[in-house]
Motif scaffolding. Structure first.
Motif, PDB file in Angstrom:
ATOM      1  N   ARG A  63       0.115  -7.570  -3.141  1.00 21.79           N
ATOM      2  CA  ARG A  63      -0.404  -8.358  -2.007  1.00 21.79           C
ATOM      3  C   ARG A  63      -0.599  -9.790  -2.476  1.00 21.79           C
ATOM      4  NH1 ARG A  63      -4.986  -4.242   0.630  1.00 21.79           N
ATOM      5  NH2 ARG A  63      -3.617  -2.420   0.601  1.00 21.79           N
TER       6      ARG A  63
ATOM      7  N   GLY B  54     -11.380  -8.229  -9.413  1.00 25.64           N
ATOM      8  CA  GLY B  54     -11.149  -7.049  -8.569  1.00 25.64           C
ATOM      9  C   GLY B  54     -10.126  -7.282  -7.468  1.00 25.64           C
TER      10      GLY B  54
ATOM     11  N   TYR C 133      -3.442   1.379  11.328  1.00 23.58           N
ATOM     12  CA  TYR C 133      -3.102   2.760  11.680  1.00 23.58           C
ATOM     13  C   TYR C 133      -4.271   3.717  11.835  1.00 23.58           C
ATOM     14  CZ  TYR C 133      -2.590   2.900   6.457  1.00 23.58           C
ATOM     15  OH  TYR C 133      -2.740   2.767   5.107  1.00 23.58           O
ATOM     16  N   TYR C 134      -5.491   3.269  11.582  1.00 23.30           N
ATOM     17  CA  TYR C 134      -6.605   4.228  11.598  1.00 23.30           C
ATOM     18  C   TYR C 134      -7.024   4.673  12.990  1.00 23.30           C
ATOM     19  CZ  TYR C 134      -6.994   3.337   6.650  1.00 23.30           C
ATOM     20  OH  TYR C 134      -6.715   3.233   5.310  1.00 23.30           O
TER      21      TYR C 134
ATOM     22  N   GLY D 115      -6.182  10.280   4.738  1.00 27.83           N
ATOM     23  CA  GLY D 115      -6.006  10.009   3.303  1.00 27.83           C
ATOM     24  C   GLY D 115      -6.867   8.861   2.847  1.00 27.83           C
TER      25      GLY D 115
ATOM     26  N   MET E  38      -6.149  -8.584  -7.094  1.00 29.35           N
ATOM     27  CA  MET E  38      -4.969  -9.010  -7.832  1.00 29.35           C
ATOM     28  C   MET E  38      -3.752  -9.027  -6.920  1.00 29.35           C
ATOM     29  SD  MET E  38      -5.635  -6.822 -11.220  1.00 29.35           S
ATOM     30  CE  MET E  38      -4.431  -7.839 -12.043  1.00 29.35           C
TER      31      MET E  38
ATOM     32  N   GLN F 187      -2.766   1.692  -7.117  1.00 28.51           N
ATOM     33  CA  GLN F 187      -3.544   2.592  -6.256  1.00 28.51           C
ATOM     34  C   GLN F 187      -3.294   4.041  -6.644  1.00 28.51           C
ATOM     35  OE1 GLN F 187      -2.429   1.841  -2.146  1.00 28.51           O
ATOM     36  NE2 GLN F 187      -4.065   0.336  -1.903  1.00 28.51           N
TER      37      GLN F 187
ATOM     38  N   ARG G 208     -12.016  -1.127   8.461  1.00 30.16           N
ATOM     39  CA  ARG G 208     -10.781  -1.107   7.677  1.00 30.16           C
ATOM     40  C   ARG G 208      -9.799  -2.187   8.122  1.00 30.16           C
ATOM     41  NH1 ARG G 208     -10.404   0.250   3.724  1.00 30.16           N
ATOM     42  NH2 ARG G 208      -8.570   1.539   3.571  1.00 30.16           N
TER      43      ARG G 208
ATOM     44  N   THR H 123     -15.292  -2.604  -2.723  1.00 31.72           N
ATOM     45  CA  THR H 123     -14.727  -1.371  -2.166  1.00 31.72           C
ATOM     46  C   THR H 123     -13.754  -0.749  -3.162  1.00 31.72           C
ATOM     47  OG1 THR H 123     -14.975  -2.248   0.049  1.00 31.72           O
ATOM     48  CG2 THR H 123     -13.530  -0.353  -0.192  1.00 31.72           C
ATOM     49  N   VAL H 124     -14.196   0.345  -3.756  1.00 28.92           N
ATOM     50  CA  VAL H 124     -13.387   1.008  -4.774  1.00 28.92           C
ATOM     51  C   VAL H 124     -12.343   1.892  -4.106  1.00 28.92           C
ATOM     52  CG1 VAL H 124     -13.482   2.558  -6.756  1.00 28.92           C
ATOM     53  CG2 VAL H 124     -15.427   1.100  -6.231  1.00 28.92           C
TER      54      VAL H 124
ATOM     55  N   GLU I 235      -2.670  11.760   0.568  1.00 31.26           N
ATOM     56  CA  GLU I 235      -2.386  11.834   2.008  1.00 31.26           C
ATOM     57  C   GLU I 235      -2.289  13.317   2.369  1.00 31.26           C
ATOM     58  OE1 GLU I 235      -2.618   8.928   3.202  1.00 31.26           O
ATOM     59  OE2 GLU I 235      -1.843   7.564   1.671  1.00 31.26           O
TER      60      GLU I 235
ATOM     61  N   THR J 294       0.561   4.343   1.897  1.00 30.24           N
ATOM     62  CA  THR J 294       0.607   5.308   3.001  1.00 30.24           C
ATOM     63  C   THR J 294       1.896   5.244   3.829  1.00 30.24           C
ATOM     64  OG1 THR J 294      -1.772   5.013   3.118  1.00 30.24           O
ATOM     65  CG2 THR J 294      -0.769   6.218   4.927  1.00 30.24           C
TER      66      THR J 294
ATOM     67  N   GLU K 173      -2.649 -12.263  -2.373  1.00 30.47           N
ATOM     68  CA  GLU K 173      -4.023 -12.637  -2.048  1.00 30.47           C
ATOM     69  C   GLU K 173      -4.499 -13.657  -3.068  1.00 30.47           C
ATOM     70  OE1 GLU K 173      -6.746  -9.628  -0.283  1.00 30.47           O
ATOM     71  OE2 GLU K 173      -5.624  -8.257  -1.550  1.00 30.47           O
TER      72      GLU K 173
ATOM     73  N   GLY L  52      -8.401   1.744  -5.708  1.00 29.02           N
ATOM     74  CA  GLY L  52      -7.818   0.713  -6.564  1.00 29.02           C
ATOM     75  C   GLY L  52      -8.203   1.031  -8.003  1.00 29.02           C
TER      76      GLY L  52
ATOM     77  N   GLU M 170       0.869  -1.183   0.000  1.00 32.79           N
ATOM     78  CA  GLU M 170       0.000   0.000   0.000  1.00 32.79           C
ATOM     79  C   GLU M 170       0.903   1.229   0.000  1.00 32.79           C
ATOM     80  OE1 GLU M 170      -1.095   1.906   3.462  1.00 32.79           O
ATOM     81  OE2 GLU M 170       1.067   1.625   3.577  1.00 32.79           O
TER      82      GLU M 170
HETATM   83  P1  HAM Z   1      -6.899  -0.558   1.376  1.00 36.98           P
HETATM   84  O1  HAM Z   1      -8.339  -0.570   1.717  1.00 36.98           O
HETATM   85  O2  HAM Z   1      -6.085  -1.693   1.824  1.00 36.98           O
HETATM   86  O3  HAM Z   1      -6.301   0.809   1.942  1.00 36.98           O
HETATM   87  O4  HAM Z   1      -6.738  -0.410  -0.193  1.00 36.98           O
HETATM   88  C1  HAM Z   1      -7.302   0.678  -0.877  1.00 36.98           C
HETATM   89  C2  HAM Z   1      -7.942   0.209  -2.166  1.00 36.98           C
HETATM   90  O5  HAM Z   1      -7.008  -0.510  -2.959  1.00 36.98           O
HETATM   91  C3  HAM Z   1      -9.087  -0.779  -1.994  1.00 36.98           C
HETATM   92  O6  HAM Z   1     -10.284  -0.106  -1.701  1.00 36.98           O
HETATM   93  C4  HAM Z   1      -9.131  -1.442  -3.361  1.00 36.98           C
HETATM   94  O7  HAM Z   1      -9.837  -0.635  -4.282  1.00 36.98           O
HETATM   95  C5  HAM Z   1      -7.678  -1.490  -3.740  1.00 36.98           C
HETATM   96  N1  HAM Z   1      -7.111  -2.816  -3.463  1.00 36.98           N
HETATM   97  C6  HAM Z   1      -6.651  -3.317  -2.301  1.00 36.98           C
HETATM   98  N2  HAM Z   1      -6.200  -4.565  -2.439  1.00 36.98           N
HETATM   99  C7  HAM Z   1      -6.380  -4.893  -3.739  1.00 36.98           C
HETATM  100  C8  HAM Z   1      -6.109  -6.056  -4.534  1.00 36.98           C
HETATM  101  N3  HAM Z   1      -5.535  -7.144  -4.009  1.00 36.98           N
HETATM  102  N4  HAM Z   1      -6.446  -6.033  -5.844  1.00 36.98           N
HETATM  103  C9  HAM Z   1      -7.009  -4.929  -6.396  1.00 36.98           C
HETATM  104  N5  HAM Z   1      -7.268  -3.803  -5.701  1.00 36.98           N
HETATM  105  C10 HAM Z   1      -6.966  -3.775  -4.399  1.00 36.98           C
HETATM  106  C11 HAM Z   1      -5.021   1.200   1.789  1.00 36.98           C
HETATM  107  O8  HAM Z   1      -4.226   0.666   1.065  1.00 36.98           O
HETATM  108  C12 HAM Z   1      -4.690   2.465   2.538  1.00 36.98           C
HETATM  109  N6  HAM Z   1      -3.270   2.763   2.332  1.00 36.98           N
HETATM  110  C13 HAM Z   1      -5.572   3.607   2.106  1.00 36.98           C
HETATM  111  C14 HAM Z   1      -5.253   4.884   2.803  1.00 36.98           C
HETATM  112  C15 HAM Z   1      -4.505   5.906   2.358  1.00 36.98           C
HETATM  113  N7  HAM Z   1      -5.653   5.197   4.023  1.00 36.98           N
HETATM  114  C16 HAM Z   1      -5.172   6.389   4.346  1.00 36.98           C
HETATM  115  N8  HAM Z   1      -4.469   6.822   3.325  1.00 36.98           N
END
Ligand code: HAM
Length: 421
Positions: free
Chosen positions: A112, A119, A261-262, A302, A121, A126, A257, A279-280, A130, A83, A114, A306, A81
């Motif tokens: 990741r 949706g 860190y939230y 922030g 991958m 991203q 979430r 979750t977009v 922030e 952040t 996963e 995705g 990610e």
């Molecule tokens: P997150 O919810 O883990 O938050 O990821 C944010 C977005 O990334 C998700 O809503 C989704 O759209 C996309 N996403 C996550 N994992 C995948 C995946 N395996 N494949 C496709 N899309 C994915 C964060 O990453 C935090 N850093 C957000 C943030 C920024 N919070 C504060 N600042």
């Protein structure tokens, strides 16, 4: 294996890359409009940054990181990610010394491990923002409004904003006790990971993906009920700000979430059109992260969107994107001399910004004209011995079929006028 990309990754080309560029440009313009500046942090960081930042008890750190030891025996992780890297960069470059808050955005690949599905991958992308240095609810509203306006600019209408508040450290402590009491009654029904989480970080059980755990946590007490006065007022102010901005939202205690860190505000933009990974956009406030990473206590908020999911939502609402194929001019040639002249002209035209194209496959005249049609040329002509002799060509308008005689010495000028018209 040699001819197949690794599971959970995807090649982007043709129409898709054109669409990505288009969407990225809309993002970049919008960020400029909101006063956010681009930051590019490395694809990999020290593993400890994510362990500390994202959190030891999260799925990301426990199961999903691409971690390896480099040749210098350091533990390195591909960013799961954006952040944590931004927080590290903020501290490293003393950004708190500049006008505050610091407003940054990024478009980055993330990794990741996963189980891939629609949706979801292993390498995805991203777009994130922030806003670091403000604890005010107006900052939360600003980042949410940026996401909302982006969705609007992209013509997305069927996505819902869900908001919740987790509270600060005090409220979290209080909530953890309440939650532990509740989960304690169901301990034997929880999955082994959640039984462990019950001890270390019960909040993580709330976003467990196992069905039995989900059924139990659905009935769990809400974080909002444990909010102290200040956190409650912060959340109320955020709701007032969003209402004033005319941004519809629902308060959803189910949004907790998946990252540690939230604090206080958390939010997600959710689509019902793209299946279980709806979750977009996800984000929230993280007032403790900068300190956790070794900086001074600094509040921040922030989100990240995705990009693959964003494009899925757009396609579900608007159908597949078709980028128009288009060139200004095709110059065909018969014979070696004409071919050489044609490529010289093409280069001259390109130098002044006209998208000219020629033949590279030694095609017949008929096949060259077919190709001109295929690439969407607006104009075309064929250069042969006769045209070279009289130094004139018959410039054809490919839409109307009309032809006009143009002197070769005036070709660049004529084409410039036509393109500008
Ligand atoms: P997150 O919810 O883990 O938050 O990821 C944010 C977005 O990334 C998700 O809503 C989704 O759209 C996309 N996403 C996550 N994992 C995948 C995946 N395996 N494949 C496709 N899309 C994915 C964060 O990453 C935090 N850093 C957000 C943030 C920024 N919070 C504060 N600042």
């Amino acid at each position: 294996m040699l001819t197949k990309a690794p599971r959970g990754t995807k090649d982007l080309f043709g129409n898709e890359t054109l669409n990505w560029r288009r969407v990225e440009q809309i993002i970049i313009d919008l960020c400029k409009n909101f006063g956010f500046y681009e930051i590019r942090t490395p694809i990999f960081e020290h593993t400890e940054l994510f362990q500390r930042g994202v959190g030891e008890t999260t799925d990301i750190v426990q199961k999903e990181m691409y971690t390896f030891t480099d040749k210098g025996e350091r533990s390195i992780t591909l960013k799961p990610e954006g952040t944590a890297g931004v927080a590290r960069a903020y501290i490293e470059h003393n950004m708190q010394g500049e006008a505050q808050p610091t407003k940054l955005f990024y478009i980055t690949p993330a990794f990741r491990y996963e189980r891939p599905q629609a949706g979801r991958m292993r390498q995805f992308h991203q777009f994130g923002v922030e806003m670091i240095g403000s604890r005010e609810a107006s900052a939360d509203a600003e980042v949410i409004s940026l996401a909302a306006l982006l969705l609007e600019r992209l013509g997305i209408t069927k996505v819902e904003l869900h908001i919740n508040s987790l509270g600060g450290p005090e409220c979290r402590k209080k909530y953890n006790t309440i939650l532990k009491d509740y989960l304690g009654e169901h301990l034997s029904e929880l999955c082994p990971t959640c039984q462990e989480r019950y001890e270390k970080n019960p909040l993580r059980a709330l976003d467990c993906k196992v069905d039995t755990c989900q059924a139990i946590v659905k009935q769990a007490p809400s974080t909002i009920d444990a909010l102290g006065e200040e956190c409650k007022a912060h959340f109320e102010q955020l709701k007032d700000l969003l209402t004033e901005m005319n941004i519809p939202f629902v308060v959803d205690p189910g949004i907790v979430r998946g990252l540690d860190y939230y604090t206080r505000t958390v939010f997600e933009f959710i689509s019902k059109d793209i299946g279980s990974q709806g979750t977009v956009c996800g984000g929230g406030r993280y007032d403790g992260l900068i300190e956790e990473c070794g900086g001074k206590p600094t509040p921040a908020v922030g989100f990240a969107i995705g990009i693959e999911r964003l494009l899925m939502v757009m396609e579900a609402e608007q159908g597949p994107y078709q980028h128009p194929v288009q060139r200004d001019l095709f110059i065909g040639a018969i014979g070696d001399q004409a071919m050489i002249k044609a490529h010289g002209l093409i280069y001259q035209l390109r130098k002044v910004g006209i998208s000219a194209e020629g033949d590279h496959l030694d095609r017949s005249v008929r096949a060259q004209m077919k190709y001109a049609n295929k690439i969407g040329a607006s104009y075309s002509f064929i250069l042969g011995d006769e045209e070279l002799k009289v130094q004139k060509v018959a410039l054809k308008n490919m839409d109307t079929g009309e032809q006009e005689e143009v002197e070769l010495s005036k070709l660049v000028e004529t084409m410039k006028q036509k393109i500008e018209a």
